[in-house]
Design a protein around this motif. Sequence first.
Motif, PDB file in Angstrom:
ATOM      1  N   TRP A  51       0.811  -1.312  -0.047  1.00  0.00           N
ATOM      2  CA  TRP A  51      -0.085  -0.072  -0.058  1.00  0.00           C
ATOM      3  C   TRP A  51       0.677   1.464  -0.032  1.00  0.00           C
ATOM      4  N   ALA A  52       1.954   1.270   0.634  1.00  0.00           N
ATOM      5  CA  ALA A  52       2.871   2.424   1.093  1.00  0.00           C
ATOM      6  C   ALA A  52       3.912   2.386  -0.239  1.00  0.00           C
ATOM      7  N   VAL A  53       3.783   1.413  -1.261  1.00  0.00           N
ATOM      8  CA  VAL A  53       4.738   1.551  -2.403  1.00  0.00           C
ATOM      9  C   VAL A  53       6.293   1.206  -1.910  1.00  0.00           C
ATOM     10  N   ARG A  54       6.364   0.574  -0.679  1.00  0.00           N
ATOM     11  CA  ARG A  54       7.913   0.448  -0.203  1.00  0.00           C
ATOM     12  C   ARG A  54       8.242  -0.858  -0.809  1.00  0.00           C
ATOM     13  N   SER A  55       7.246  -1.846  -1.010  1.00  0.00           N
ATOM     14  CA  SER A  55       7.890  -3.026  -1.504  1.00  0.00           C
ATOM     15  C   SER A  55       7.110  -3.530  -2.790  1.00  0.00           C
ATOM     16  N   THR A  56       7.979  -4.062  -3.802  1.00  0.00           N
ATOM     17  CA  THR A  56       7.235  -4.760  -4.933  1.00  0.00           C
ATOM     18  C   THR A  56       7.732  -6.035  -5.244  1.00  0.00           C
ATOM     19  N   TYR A  57       6.959  -7.017  -5.662  1.00  0.00           N
ATOM     20  CA  TYR A  57       7.422  -8.285  -5.772  1.00  0.00           C
ATOM     21  C   TYR A  57       6.999  -8.679  -7.069  1.00  0.00           C
ATOM     22  N   TYR A  58       7.616  -9.759  -7.606  1.00  0.00           N
ATOM     23  CA  TYR A  58       7.760 -10.154  -8.980  1.00  0.00           C
ATOM     24  C   TYR A  58       7.734 -11.798  -9.274  1.00  0.00           C
ATOM     25  N   ALA A  59       7.045 -12.398 -10.146  1.00  0.00           N
ATOM     26  CA  ALA A  59       7.302 -13.702 -10.339  1.00  0.00           C
ATOM     27  C   ALA A  59       8.551 -13.704 -11.151  1.00  0.00           C
ATOM     28  N   ASP A  60       9.361 -14.752 -11.006  1.00  0.00           N
ATOM     29  CA  ASP A  60      10.739 -14.994 -11.561  1.00  0.00           C
ATOM     30  C   ASP A  60      10.622 -14.677 -13.198  1.00  0.00           C
ATOM     31  N   SER A  61       9.295 -15.376 -13.544  1.00  0.00           N
ATOM     32  CA  SER A  61       9.333 -15.321 -15.032  1.00  0.00           C
ATOM     33  C   SER A  61       8.938 -13.946 -15.756  1.00  0.00           C
ATOM     34  N   VAL A  62       8.808 -13.063 -14.866  1.00  0.00           N
ATOM     35  CA  VAL A  62       8.514 -11.581 -15.491  1.00  0.00           C
ATOM     36  C   VAL A  62       9.567 -10.532 -14.789  1.00  0.00           C
ATOM     37  N   LYS A  63      10.320 -10.933 -13.990  1.00  0.00           N
ATOM     38  CA  LYS A  63      11.445 -10.074 -13.362  1.00  0.00           C
ATOM     39  C   LYS A  63      12.313  -9.694 -14.466  1.00  0.00           C
ATOM     40  N   GLY A  64      12.389  -8.060 -14.219  1.00  0.00           N
ATOM     41  CA  GLY A  64      13.198  -7.478 -15.135  1.00  0.00           C
ATOM     42  C   GLY A  64      12.480  -6.924 -16.551  1.00  0.00           C
ATOM     43  N   ARG A  65      11.281  -7.585 -16.597  1.00  0.00           N
ATOM     44  CA  ARG A  65      10.478  -7.178 -17.983  1.00  0.00           C
ATOM     45  C   ARG A  65       8.966  -6.453 -17.453  1.00  0.00           C
ATOM     46  N   PHE A  66       8.663  -6.770 -16.466  1.00  0.00           N
ATOM     47  CA  PHE A  66       7.489  -6.071 -15.979  1.00  0.00           C
ATOM     48  C   PHE A  66       7.909  -5.279 -14.790  1.00  0.00           C
ATOM     49  N   THR A  67       6.841  -4.208 -14.794  1.00  0.00           N
ATOM     50  CA  THR A  67       7.013  -3.242 -13.792  1.00  0.00           C
ATOM     51  C   THR A  67       5.654  -2.832 -13.184  1.00  0.00           C
ATOM     52  N   ILE A  68       5.470  -2.963 -11.753  1.00  0.00           N
ATOM     53  CA  ILE A  68       4.173  -2.639 -11.234  1.00  0.00           C
ATOM     54  C   ILE A  68       4.250  -1.293 -10.526  1.00  0.00           C
ATOM     55  N   SER A  69       3.238  -0.418 -10.665  1.00  0.00           N
ATOM     56  CA  SER A  69       3.375   0.848  -9.975  1.00  0.00           C
ATOM     57  C   SER A  69       1.865   1.121  -9.518  1.00  0.00           C
ATOM     58  N   ARG A  70       1.550   2.144  -8.752  1.00  0.00           N
ATOM     59  CA  ARG A  70       0.561   2.638  -8.252  1.00  0.00           C
ATOM     60  C   ARG A  70       0.428   4.351  -7.981  1.00  0.00           C
ATOM     61  N   ASP A  71      -0.723   4.743  -8.401  1.00  0.00           N
ATOM     62  CA  ASP A  71      -1.094   6.217  -8.075  1.00  0.00           C
ATOM     63  C   ASP A  71      -2.094   6.314  -7.260  1.00  0.00           C
ATOM     64  N   ASN A  72      -1.962   6.400  -6.041  1.00  0.00           N
ATOM     65  CA  ASN A  72      -2.706   6.379  -4.935  1.00  0.00           C
ATOM     66  C   ASN A  72      -3.844   7.818  -5.137  1.00  0.00           C
ATOM     67  N   VAL A  73      -3.455   8.559  -5.755  1.00  0.00           N
ATOM     68  CA  VAL A  73      -4.579  10.092  -6.374  1.00  0.00           C
ATOM     69  C   VAL A  73      -5.330   9.617  -7.219  1.00  0.00           C
ATOM     70  N   LYS A  74      -4.870   8.669  -8.220  1.00  0.00           N
ATOM     71  CA  LYS A  74      -5.893   8.353  -9.261  1.00  0.00           C
ATOM     72  C   LYS A  74      -6.534   7.037  -9.124  1.00  0.00           C
ATOM     73  N   ASN A  75      -6.098   6.649  -7.776  1.00  0.00           N
ATOM     74  CA  ASN A  75      -6.804   5.005  -7.559  1.00  0.00           C
ATOM     75  C   ASN A  75      -6.409   4.128  -8.721  1.00  0.00           C
ATOM     76  N   THR A  76      -5.081   4.008  -9.065  1.00  0.00           N
ATOM     77  CA  THR A  76      -5.049   3.109 -10.199  1.00  0.00           C
ATOM     78  C   THR A  76      -3.813   2.388  -9.889  1.00  0.00           C
TER      79      THR A  76
END
Length: 123
Positions: A51-76
């Motif tokens: 929730w605080a964007v302090r931690s991100t986690y990835y499956a090994d199969s996507v690590k280095g290719r995918f990036t997760i992010s969030r915008d808590n103002v846009k609720n997205t």
Amino acid sequence: QLQASGGGLVQAGGSLRLSCAASGLTFSSYHMAWFRQAPGKEREFVSAISWAVRSTYYADSVKGRFTISRDNVKNTVYLQMNSLKPEDTAVYYCAAAPRRPSNYRDNGEYNYWGQGTLVTVSS
């Protein structure tokens, strides 16, 4: 309610960005994740963000290719997918957990799910 979008057809090596817009919940306090399910396979974990964007986690199969992010103002929450491969073809689901999951990779930890968006990667 979670509304996923951004899926489509892309060639191998291409990129897509998925979005998941939340409504009706205090988005900033939720832990968010993406899962995917390919035809004939079980749903699998892709990525998660606290929730605080302090931690991100990835499956090994996507690590280095995918990036997760969030915008808590846009609720997205977003999933930027680069260097896509045919094996990334699946329906992608976003999910929300009101409490910190003991295991972010466990789909049972998430209370709310979006309807899914289809990603097809051609070779």
